[in-house]
Motif scaffolding. Structure first.
Motif, mmCIF file in Angstrom:
data_model
loop_
_atom_site.group_PDB
_atom_site.id
_atom_site.type_symbol
_atom_site.label_atom_id
_atom_site.label_comp_id
_atom_site.label_asym_id
_atom_site.label_seq_id
_atom_site.Cartn_x
_atom_site.Cartn_y
_atom_site.Cartn_z
ATOM 1 N N HIS A 1 -3.398 -1.165 71.655
ATOM 2 C CA HIS A 1 -2.288 -0.834 70.748
ATOM 3 C C HIS A 1 -2.534 0.529 70.079
ATOM 4 C CE1 HIS A 1 0.829 -1.248 67.722
ATOM 5 N NE2 HIS A 1 -0.088 -0.995 66.801
ATOM 6 N N SER A 2 -3.762 0.772 69.667
ATOM 7 C CA SER A 2 -4.110 2.047 69.029
ATOM 8 C C SER A 2 -3.906 3.212 69.987
ATOM 9 C CB SER A 2 -5.553 2.024 68.540
ATOM 10 O OG SER A 2 -5.729 1.056 67.549
ATOM 11 N N LEU A 3 -4.356 3.060 71.220
ATOM 12 C CA LEU A 3 -4.181 4.138 72.205
ATOM 13 C C LEU A 3 -2.709 4.404 72.484
ATOM 14 C CD1 LEU A 3 -7.012 3.454 74.803
ATOM 15 C CD2 LEU A 3 -6.856 5.314 73.156
ATOM 16 N N LYS A 4 -1.930 3.342 72.603
ATOM 17 C CA LYS A 4 -0.494 3.514 72.848
ATOM 18 C C LYS A 4 0.171 4.219 71.676
ATOM 19 C CE LYS A 4 0.164 -0.357 75.972
ATOM 20 N NZ LYS A 4 0.766 -1.676 76.176
ATOM 21 N N LYS A 5 -0.221 3.857 70.460
ATOM 22 C CA LYS A 5 0.361 4.491 69.277
ATOM 23 C C LYS A 5 0.001 5.975 69.231
ATOM 24 C CE LYS A 5 0.633 4.376 64.282
ATOM 25 N NZ LYS A 5 0.142 3.823 63.045
ATOM 26 N N MET A 6 -1.253 6.296 69.556
ATOM 27 C CA MET A 6 -1.679 7.690 69.555
ATOM 28 C C MET A 6 -0.878 8.510 70.572
ATOM 29 S SD MET A 6 -5.753 6.951 69.165
ATOM 30 C CE MET A 6 -6.258 8.486 69.863
ATOM 31 N N CYS A 7 -0.700 7.972 71.767
ATOM 32 C CA CYS A 7 0.054 8.682 72.807
ATOM 33 C C CYS A 7 1.517 8.831 72.417
ATOM 34 C CB CYS A 7 -0.068 7.949 74.141
ATOM 35 S SG CYS A 7 -1.714 8.028 74.846
ATOM 36 N N LYS A 8 2.087 7.775 71.863
ATOM 37 C CA LYS A 8 3.492 7.806 71.463
ATOM 38 C C LYS A 8 3.731 8.839 70.353
ATOM 39 C CE LYS A 8 7.096 4.476 70.334
ATOM 40 N NZ LYS A 8 7.372 3.089 69.985
ATOM 41 N N GLU B 1 -5.354 6.967 61.174
ATOM 42 C CA GLU B 1 -4.710 5.765 60.629
ATOM 43 C C GLU B 1 -5.264 4.504 61.281
ATOM 44 O OE1 GLU B 1 -0.582 6.453 61.403
ATOM 45 O OE2 GLU B 1 -0.309 7.632 59.560
ATOM 46 N N GLU B 2 -5.423 4.539 62.590
ATOM 47 C CA GLU B 2 -5.941 3.366 63.293
ATOM 48 C C GLU B 2 -7.399 3.096 62.920
ATOM 49 O OE1 GLU B 2 -4.127 1.135 65.195
ATOM 50 O OE2 GLU B 2 -2.532 2.322 64.314
ATOM 51 N N ALA B 3 -8.190 4.145 62.723
ATOM 52 C CA ALA B 3 -9.586 3.968 62.292
ATOM 53 C C ALA B 3 -9.631 3.312 60.917
ATOM 54 C CB ALA B 3 -10.308 5.307 62.272
ATOM 55 N N TYR B 4 -8.715 3.697 60.045
ATOM 56 C CA TYR B 4 -8.634 3.073 58.723
ATOM 57 C C TYR B 4 -8.324 1.584 58.853
ATOM 58 C CZ TYR B 4 -6.680 1.595 54.292
ATOM 59 O OH TYR B 4 -6.400 0.892 53.163
ATOM 60 N N HIS B 5 -7.360 1.256 59.699
ATOM 61 C CA HIS B 5 -6.998 -0.157 59.872
ATOM 62 C C HIS B 5 -8.148 -0.968 60.474
ATOM 63 C CE1 HIS B 5 -2.953 0.342 58.497
ATOM 64 N NE2 HIS B 5 -2.692 1.263 59.418
ATOM 65 N N VAL B 6 -8.889 -0.370 61.396
ATOM 66 C CA VAL B 6 -10.052 -1.054 61.977
ATOM 67 C C VAL B 6 -11.107 -1.287 60.904
ATOM 68 C CG1 VAL B 6 -12.006 -0.742 63.552
ATOM 69 C CG2 VAL B 6 -9.687 -0.287 64.345
ATOM 70 N N ALA B 7 -11.363 -0.270 60.084
ATOM 71 C CA ALA B 7 -12.357 -0.414 59.012
ATOM 72 C C ALA B 7 -11.920 -1.475 58.005
ATOM 73 C CB ALA B 7 -12.570 0.924 58.317
ATOM 74 N N VAL C 1 -2.274 17.321 66.919
ATOM 75 C CA VAL C 1 -2.354 16.985 65.492
ATOM 76 C C VAL C 1 -1.832 15.568 65.250
ATOM 77 C CG1 VAL C 1 -1.444 17.552 63.198
ATOM 78 C CG2 VAL C 1 -2.254 19.371 64.706
ATOM 79 N N ALA C 2 -0.724 15.224 65.895
ATOM 80 C CA ALA C 2 -0.159 13.877 65.735
ATOM 81 C C ALA C 2 -1.095 12.806 66.282
ATOM 82 C CB ALA C 2 1.205 13.803 66.418
ATOM 83 N N VAL C 3 -1.758 13.089 67.390
ATOM 84 C CA VAL C 3 -2.737 12.139 67.937
ATOM 85 C C VAL C 3 -3.880 11.952 66.946
ATOM 86 C CG1 VAL C 3 -4.482 11.828 69.739
ATOM 87 C CG2 VAL C 3 -2.172 12.505 70.361
ATOM 88 N N GLY C 4 -4.345 13.041 66.356
ATOM 89 C CA GLY C 4 -5.418 12.946 65.353
ATOM 90 C C GLY C 4 -5.001 12.145 64.142
ATOM 91 N N LYS C 5 -3.771 12.334 63.696
ATOM 92 C CA LYS C 5 -3.243 11.570 62.559
ATOM 93 C C LYS C 5 -3.203 10.082 62.893
ATOM 94 C CE LYS C 5 1.170 10.495 60.466
ATOM 95 N NZ LYS C 5 1.404 9.258 61.155
ATOM 96 N N ALA C 6 -2.673 9.746 64.063
ATOM 97 C CA ALA C 6 -2.593 8.342 64.466
ATOM 98 C C ALA C 6 -3.993 7.743 64.632
ATOM 99 C CB ALA C 6 -1.799 8.210 65.762
#
Length: 146
Positions: free
Chosen positions: A65-72, A47-53, A39-44
């Protein structure tokens, strides 16, 4: 005046993964880690998709950076969830009963441990233990109502 009523239901597909590690404590803990971590990976990711858009493009650096944030995020929230479920189950086993007090104690211990791991302030640890116990107890009572 005529009146119409719509009745129906919306269901999502249920995906369940079961790992048998030979111990109920480990089974519950790992299951919680995987579910909440996902669930946390999906949330991140959202959020990252929003920032890309919003930016209109993505670079290789931003993608990494997005992948690292999702994993973290997934690892952090999965660990907290696994710790809480493990603590609650442990309290159930120690006390020999299943009630809201297990959630309260498990939440308080989880709040204290997570806080102690990330902060050194005694007051902050106590406040986080109180918050963890309160949130877990409230969630347990809400769960009883439904």
């Amino acid at each position: 005046m005529p009146h119409r009523r719509f009745s129906g239901s919306l269901t999502a597909p249920k995906v369940d993964l079961f790992l048998d590690l030979g111990n109920p404590f480990l089974n519950l803990t790992v299951d919680s880690f995987l579910k909440i971590g996902t669930v946390a990976v999906g949330k991140a990711a959202a959020e990252e998709a929003y920032h890309v858009a919003k930016r209109g493009s993505i670079s290789n650096h931003n993608f990494e950076h997005s992948l690292k944030k999702m994993c973290k995020e997934g690892a952090y929230w999965g660990t907290v969830a696994g710790l809480y479920v493990g603590m609650e189950y442990g309290m159930e086993r120690i006390r020999g009963t299943r009630d809201w007090k297990n959630a309260m104690i498990g939440g308080a211990l989880t709040g204290a441990i997570v806080s102690a791991a990330s902060s050194k302030s005694g007051d902050k640890i106590v406040m986080d233990a109180i918050a963890g116990g309160a949130v877990a107890t409230a969630a347990e009572f809400i769960n009883y109502l439904t």
